[in-house]
Motif scaffolding. Structure first.
Motif, PDB file in Angstrom:
ATOM      1  N   ASP A  58     -13.747  28.724  -9.020  1.00  0.00           N
ATOM      2  CA  ASP A  58     -13.263  27.952  -9.227  1.00  0.00           C
ATOM      3  C   ASP A  58     -13.091  28.143 -10.780  1.00  0.00           C
ATOM      4  O   ASP A  58     -12.832  26.805 -12.114  1.00  0.00           O
ATOM      5  CB  ASP A  58     -14.294  26.696  -9.021  1.00  0.00           C
ATOM      6  CG  ASP A  58     -15.772  27.523 -10.281  1.00  0.00           C
ATOM      7  OD1 ASP A  58     -16.122  28.870 -10.122  1.00  0.00           O
ATOM      8  OD2 ASP A  58     -16.536  26.596 -10.386  1.00  0.00           O
ATOM      9  N   THR A  59     -12.780  29.575 -11.281  1.00  0.00           N
ATOM     10  CA  THR A  59     -12.859  29.463 -13.505  1.00  0.00           C
ATOM     11  C   THR A  59     -11.451  29.830 -13.686  1.00  0.00           C
ATOM     12  O   THR A  59     -10.920  30.876 -12.354  1.00  0.00           O
ATOM     13  CB  THR A  59     -13.618  30.079 -13.518  1.00  0.00           C
ATOM     14  OG1 THR A  59     -15.240  29.823 -13.481  1.00  0.00           O
ATOM     15  CG2 THR A  59     -13.791  30.853 -15.029  1.00  0.00           C
ATOM     16  N   SER A 119      -6.039  18.326 -22.402  1.00  0.00           N
ATOM     17  CA  SER A 119      -7.010  18.182 -21.237  1.00  0.00           C
ATOM     18  C   SER A 119      -5.774  18.432 -20.623  1.00  0.00           C
ATOM     19  O   SER A 119      -5.252  18.981 -19.268  1.00  0.00           O
ATOM     20  CB  SER A 119      -7.302  16.917 -21.062  1.00  0.00           C
ATOM     21  OG  SER A 119      -8.479  16.790 -21.372  1.00  0.00           O
ATOM     22  N   ASN A 155      -7.922  22.665 -16.477  1.00  0.00           N
ATOM     23  CA  ASN A 155      -9.752  23.536 -15.357  1.00  0.00           C
ATOM     24  C   ASN A 155     -10.394  23.044 -16.181  1.00  0.00           C
ATOM     25  O   ASN A 155     -10.386  22.436 -17.059  1.00  0.00           O
ATOM     26  CB  ASN A 155      -8.704  25.138 -15.399  1.00  0.00           C
ATOM     27  CG  ASN A 155      -7.757  25.261 -14.135  1.00  0.00           C
ATOM     28  OD1 ASN A 155      -6.875  25.065 -14.405  1.00  0.00           O
ATOM     29  ND2 ASN A 155      -7.863  25.702 -13.325  1.00  0.00           N
ATOM     30  N   ASN A 156     -11.454  22.581 -15.588  1.00  0.00           N
ATOM     31  CA  ASN A 156     -12.499  22.446 -15.655  1.00  0.00           C
ATOM     32  C   ASN A 156     -13.323  23.552 -16.134  1.00  0.00           C
ATOM     33  O   ASN A 156     -14.831  23.493 -17.209  1.00  0.00           O
ATOM     34  CB  ASN A 156     -13.401  22.372 -14.589  1.00  0.00           C
ATOM     35  CG  ASN A 156     -13.034  20.452 -13.878  1.00  0.00           C
ATOM     36  OD1 ASN A 156     -12.484  19.934 -14.519  1.00  0.00           O
ATOM     37  ND2 ASN A 156     -13.040  20.527 -12.814  1.00  0.00           N
ATOM     38  N   LYS A 157     -13.576  24.859 -15.806  1.00  0.00           N
ATOM     39  CA  LYS A 157     -14.274  26.519 -16.003  1.00  0.00           C
ATOM     40  C   LYS A 157     -13.074  27.465 -16.540  1.00  0.00           C
ATOM     41  O   LYS A 157     -11.890  27.963 -15.649  1.00  0.00           O
ATOM     42  CB  LYS A 157     -15.041  27.044 -15.507  1.00  0.00           C
ATOM     43  CG  LYS A 157     -16.364  25.693 -14.610  1.00  0.00           C
ATOM     44  CD  LYS A 157     -16.825  26.370 -13.371  1.00  0.00           C
ATOM     45  CE  LYS A 157     -17.598  25.387 -12.854  1.00  0.00           C
ATOM     46  NZ  LYS A 157     -18.380  26.665 -12.461  1.00  0.00           N
ATOM     47  N   TRP A 189     -15.608  21.020 -26.208  1.00  0.00           N
ATOM     48  CA  TRP A 189     -15.683  20.859 -24.739  1.00  0.00           C
ATOM     49  C   TRP A 189     -16.618  20.621 -24.901  1.00  0.00           C
ATOM     50  O   TRP A 189     -17.593  20.662 -23.259  1.00  0.00           O
ATOM     51  CB  TRP A 189     -14.813  22.219 -24.073  1.00  0.00           C
ATOM     52  CG  TRP A 189     -12.774  22.581 -24.294  1.00  0.00           C
ATOM     53  CD1 TRP A 189     -12.560  22.780 -25.262  1.00  0.00           C
ATOM     54  CD2 TRP A 189     -12.718  21.257 -24.192  1.00  0.00           C
ATOM     55  NE1 TRP A 189     -11.313  22.448 -25.308  1.00  0.00           N
ATOM     56  CE2 TRP A 189     -11.043  21.503 -24.652  1.00  0.00           C
ATOM     57  CE3 TRP A 189     -12.758  19.784 -23.206  1.00  0.00           C
ATOM     58  CZ2 TRP A 189      -9.851  20.790 -24.087  1.00  0.00           C
ATOM     59  CZ3 TRP A 189     -11.534  18.870 -22.608  1.00  0.00           C
ATOM     60  CH2 TRP A 189     -10.355  19.264 -23.193  1.00  0.00           C
ATOM     61  N   LYS A 226     -13.531  14.676 -20.370  1.00  0.00           N
ATOM     62  CA  LYS A 226     -14.556  15.285 -19.463  1.00  0.00           C
ATOM     63  C   LYS A 226     -14.984  16.961 -19.957  1.00  0.00           C
ATOM     64  O   LYS A 226     -13.907  17.142 -20.109  1.00  0.00           O
ATOM     65  CB  LYS A 226     -14.530  15.270 -18.001  1.00  0.00           C
ATOM     66  CG  LYS A 226     -13.972  14.149 -17.238  1.00  0.00           C
ATOM     67  CD  LYS A 226     -14.239  13.690 -16.419  1.00  0.00           C
ATOM     68  CE  LYS A 226     -13.886  12.770 -15.397  1.00  0.00           C
ATOM     69  NZ  LYS A 226     -13.973  11.664 -15.874  1.00  0.00           N
ATOM     70  N   ARG A 227     -16.261  17.395 -19.812  1.00  0.00           N
ATOM     71  CA  ARG A 227     -16.482  18.047 -20.223  1.00  0.00           C
ATOM     72  C   ARG A 227     -16.148  19.765 -19.319  1.00  0.00           C
ATOM     73  O   ARG A 227     -15.489  19.174 -18.492  1.00  0.00           O
ATOM     74  CB  ARG A 227     -18.066  18.276 -20.263  1.00  0.00           C
ATOM     75  CG  ARG A 227     -18.841  19.340 -20.716  1.00  0.00           C
ATOM     76  CD  ARG A 227     -20.281  19.635 -20.703  1.00  0.00           C
ATOM     77  NE  ARG A 227     -21.044  20.469 -20.884  1.00  0.00           N
ATOM     78  CZ  ARG A 227     -20.498  21.965 -20.321  1.00  0.00           C
ATOM     79  NH1 ARG A 227     -19.889  21.964 -18.887  1.00  0.00           N
ATOM     80  NH2 ARG A 227     -21.114  23.268 -20.755  1.00  0.00           N
ATOM     81  N   LYS A 228     -16.144  20.695 -20.375  1.00  0.00           N
ATOM     82  CA  LYS A 228     -14.829  22.119 -20.031  1.00  0.00           C
ATOM     83  C   LYS A 228     -16.366  22.877 -20.285  1.00  0.00           C
ATOM     84  O   LYS A 228     -16.713  22.803 -21.196  1.00  0.00           O
ATOM     85  CB  LYS A 228     -14.023  22.163 -20.144  1.00  0.00           C
ATOM     86  CG  LYS A 228     -12.436  21.108 -19.581  1.00  0.00           C
ATOM     87  CD  LYS A 228     -11.398  22.006 -20.438  1.00  0.00           C
ATOM     88  CE  LYS A 228     -10.979  20.699 -19.783  1.00  0.00           C
ATOM     89  NZ  LYS A 228      -9.841  20.346 -18.323  1.00  0.00           N
ATOM     90  N   ASP A 229     -16.339  23.706 -19.220  1.00  0.00           N
ATOM     91  CA  ASP A 229     -16.762  24.892 -19.462  1.00  0.00           C
ATOM     92  C   ASP A 229     -16.227  25.919 -20.376  1.00  0.00           C
ATOM     93  O   ASP A 229     -14.985  25.704 -19.350  1.00  0.00           O
ATOM     94  CB  ASP A 229     -17.773  25.665 -18.009  1.00  0.00           C
ATOM     95  CG  ASP A 229     -18.760  25.113 -17.133  1.00  0.00           C
ATOM     96  OD1 ASP A 229     -19.765  24.515 -17.849  1.00  0.00           O
ATOM     97  OD2 ASP A 229     -19.245  25.003 -16.126  1.00  0.00           O
TER      98      ASP A 229
END
Length: 136
Positions: free
Chosen positions: A23-24, A71, A76-78, A112, A124-127
């Motif tokens: 998922d990264t 964004s 992506n989120n990560k 982030w 939204k926060r991201k890793d």
């Protein structure tokens, strides 16, 4: 918590960081041969697959920050961003290299990590971890 890491290629390989999580989004950029900020900017754009700069924009820290905190450009989120061969990155431009490291550590990663939720509507926060990997 988002973090900037400096390590050797051996340490990096031992930690098995690349492609560890499905998922990264992994982005690997070669630091070799980058001697100017403009060369860094061009390689960064290519590595991330950013869209073209709008008319009138310059290849500078402001444009870099706009895209690295957008964004739409980073959906992506990560993220794991790796600059390999870091010992060859801007070797004759230590002030620019230091500015880039400072930007990552003091602005991009905190943005982030938590700031995006306070300053961007529906942000939204991201890793987002960054690895500066040297062969030395």
């Amino acid at each position: 918590m988002n973090k900037l890491y400096k390590m050797t290629a051996k340490e990096f390989e031992e930690k098995k960081i690349l492609y560890k999580h499905s998922d990264t989004k992994y982005i690997v950029m070669d630091g070799s041969g980058i001697t100017t900020y403009e060369e860094y900017f061009d390689r960064l754009w290519q590595a991330f697959g950013f869209s073209d700069l709008p008319e009138g924009w310059k290849k500078d820290y402001h444009s870099e920050d706009d895209f690295m905190t957008d964004s739409d450009e980073l959906p992506n989120n990560k993220y794991v961003f790796v600059i390999k061969n870091y010992e060859n990155f801007l070797t004759n431009n230590h002030s620019i290299r230091s500015d880039i490291e400072e930007y990552y550590a003091d602005y991009l990663l905190p943005f982030w990590d938590e700031e995006v939720e306070r300053v961007v509507v529906d942000g939204k926060r991201k890793d987002f971890d960054i690895y500066l990997v040297s062969n030395e």
